[in-house]
Design a protein around this motif. Structure first.
Motif, PDB file in Angstrom:
ATOM      1  N   UNK A 163      54.014  36.105  41.109  1.00 51.73           N
ATOM      2  CA  UNK A 163      55.174  36.087  40.417  1.00 51.73           C
ATOM      3  C   UNK A 163      56.238  35.221  41.209  1.00 51.73           C
ATOM      4  N   UNK A 164      56.231  35.376  42.453  1.00 60.45           N
ATOM      5  CA  UNK A 164      57.321  34.349  43.149  1.00 60.45           C
ATOM      6  C   UNK A 164      56.958  32.834  43.012  1.00 60.45           C
ATOM      7  N   UNK A 165      55.661  32.481  42.832  1.00 59.26           N
ATOM      8  CA  UNK A 165      55.295  31.212  42.495  1.00 59.26           C
ATOM      9  C   UNK A 165      55.781  30.643  41.187  1.00 59.26           C
ATOM     10  N   UNK A 194      61.770  37.102  40.811  1.00 62.04           N
ATOM     11  CA  UNK A 194      62.177  37.695  42.088  1.00 62.04           C
ATOM     12  C   UNK A 194      62.315  39.347  41.638  1.00 62.04           C
ATOM     13  N   UNK A 195      62.355  39.972  42.763  1.00 60.79           N
ATOM     14  CA  UNK A 195      62.629  41.354  42.817  1.00 60.79           C
ATOM     15  C   UNK A 195      64.006  41.710  42.406  1.00 60.79           C
ATOM     16  N   UNK A 196      64.393  42.706  41.672  1.00 60.08           N
ATOM     17  CA  UNK A 196      65.710  42.983  41.169  1.00 60.08           C
ATOM     18  C   UNK A 196      66.571  43.186  42.512  1.00 60.08           C
ATOM     19  N   UNK A 197      67.649  42.652  42.467  1.00 65.25           N
ATOM     20  CA  UNK A 197      68.719  42.632  43.639  1.00 65.25           C
ATOM     21  C   UNK A 197      68.614  41.536  44.645  1.00 65.25           C
ATOM     22  N   UNK A 198      67.521  40.877  44.536  1.00 64.49           N
ATOM     23  CA  UNK A 198      67.211  39.843  45.412  1.00 64.49           C
ATOM     24  C   UNK A 198      67.669  38.346  44.876  1.00 64.49           C
ATOM     25  N   UNK A 199      67.964  37.654  45.629  1.00 65.89           N
ATOM     26  CA  UNK A 199      68.519  36.129  45.009  1.00 65.89           C
ATOM     27  C   UNK A 199      67.367  35.282  44.696  1.00 65.89           C
ATOM     28  N   UNK A 200      67.558  34.404  43.592  1.00 66.64           N
ATOM     29  CA  UNK A 200      66.590  33.461  43.426  1.00 66.64           C
ATOM     30  C   UNK A 200      66.083  32.768  44.462  1.00 66.64           C
ATOM     31  N   UNK A 201      64.704  32.210  44.340  1.00 64.49           N
ATOM     32  CA  UNK A 201      64.205  31.367  45.348  1.00 64.49           C
ATOM     33  C   UNK A 201      64.736  29.983  45.474  1.00 64.49           C
ATOM     34  N   UNK A 202      65.170  29.535  46.740  1.00 70.40           N
ATOM     35  CA  UNK A 202      65.835  28.278  46.641  1.00 70.40           C
ATOM     36  C   UNK A 202      67.577  28.301  46.220  1.00 70.40           C
ATOM     37  N   UNK A 203      67.988  29.349  46.141  1.00 68.64           N
ATOM     38  CA  UNK A 203      69.246  29.603  45.577  1.00 68.64           C
ATOM     39  C   UNK A 203      70.278  29.407  46.912  1.00 68.64           C
ATOM     40  N   UNK A 204      69.939  29.548  48.051  1.00 69.31           N
ATOM     41  CA  UNK A 204      70.636  29.529  49.075  1.00 69.31           C
ATOM     42  C   UNK A 204      71.459  30.815  49.482  1.00 69.31           C
ATOM     43  N   UNK A 205      71.411  31.656  48.835  1.00 72.71           N
ATOM     44  CA  UNK A 205      72.042  33.048  49.049  1.00 72.71           C
ATOM     45  C   UNK A 205      71.103  33.838  49.853  1.00 72.71           C
ATOM     46  N   UNK A 206      71.668  34.883  50.664  1.00 71.39           N
ATOM     47  CA  UNK A 206      71.053  35.630  51.515  1.00 71.39           C
ATOM     48  C   UNK A 206      70.972  37.074  50.565  1.00 71.39           C
ATOM     49  N   UNK A 207      69.856  37.508  51.067  1.00 72.11           N
ATOM     50  CA  UNK A 207      69.429  38.783  50.197  1.00 72.11           C
ATOM     51  C   UNK A 207      70.559  39.853  50.930  1.00 72.11           C
ATOM     52  N   UNK A 208      70.768  41.021  49.924  1.00 71.59           N
ATOM     53  CA  UNK A 208      71.522  41.918  50.693  1.00 71.59           C
ATOM     54  C   UNK A 208      70.974  42.977  51.546  1.00 71.59           C
ATOM     55  N   UNK A 209      71.343  43.274  52.606  1.00 71.35           N
ATOM     56  CA  UNK A 209      70.346  43.976  53.484  1.00 71.35           C
ATOM     57  C   UNK A 209      70.060  45.573  52.748  1.00 71.35           C
ATOM     58  N   UNK A 210      71.116  46.174  52.112  1.00 69.72           N
ATOM     59  CA  UNK A 210      70.981  47.157  51.480  1.00 69.72           C
ATOM     60  C   UNK A 210      69.578  47.389  50.470  1.00 69.72           C
TER      61      UNK A 210
END
Length: 159
Positions: free
Chosen positions: A113-115, A119-135
């Motif tokens: 799925x990642x390839x 993405x998992x709900x709540x996590x940023x898209x691959x290559x977007x440059x955003x950091x995932x929320x720690x919560x």
């Protein structure tokens, strides 16, 4: 051999711009940025531009999903039957092997799925440059750890 500017004139002829002839860099008679053989300015302004994606959408295909689903089904059955019917001493081993196969199928599914770009709900898209929320990351970690603890606890109770 050394590269040099391309000279397409034969026998030493040099072409020069004369009356109505093309210069070396293209046509000189342009009006408003539109050449004689192109569309008119009215035609250019009449229709809004529409962007169309030429590449097909990336989706998981059946040949990618089938082995993942089969492994997950076999692993979950191997995990569930010894736990439900308590097959004796070998049940714990079969259940742990089923849990391992199910986990492998889940990891294989997540990587496929990642390839494709999911993405998992709540996590940023691959290559977007955003950091995932720690919560969100901690919530996913707690759910996986909780399921693993319950599975190991249930298999340990078989002995």
């Amino acid at each position: 051999m050394e590269a040099s500017p391309r000279d397409t004139a034969h026998d030493g002829e040099q072409h020069t711009a004369q009356d109505g002839a093309l210069s070396t860099d293209g046509p000189d008679a342009t009006t408003g940025g539109v050449t004689d053989d192109g569309p008119s300015e009215a035609e250019l302004a009449a229709e809004p531009e529409v962007e169309v994606e030429l590449r097909p959408q990336r989706r998981l295909r059946i040949w990618q999903l089938a082995p993942i689903v089969i492994l997950a089904a076999v692993g979950s059955l191997m995990f569930a039957f010894p736990l439900a019917f308590e097959f004796g001493d070998g049940g714990a081993v079969v259940a742990m092997l089923g849990l391992l196969i199910s986990s492998c199928a889940a990891g294989w599914g997540m990587m496929a799925a990642r390839r494709v770009g999911y993405t998992w709900p709540g996590l940023p898209e691959r290559g977007s440059g955003r950091r995932p929320d720690w919560r969100v990351v901690s919530a996913y970690t707690l759910v996986v750890a909780g399921a693993a603890v319950l599975a190991v606890w249930r298999v340990a109770r078989l002995r």
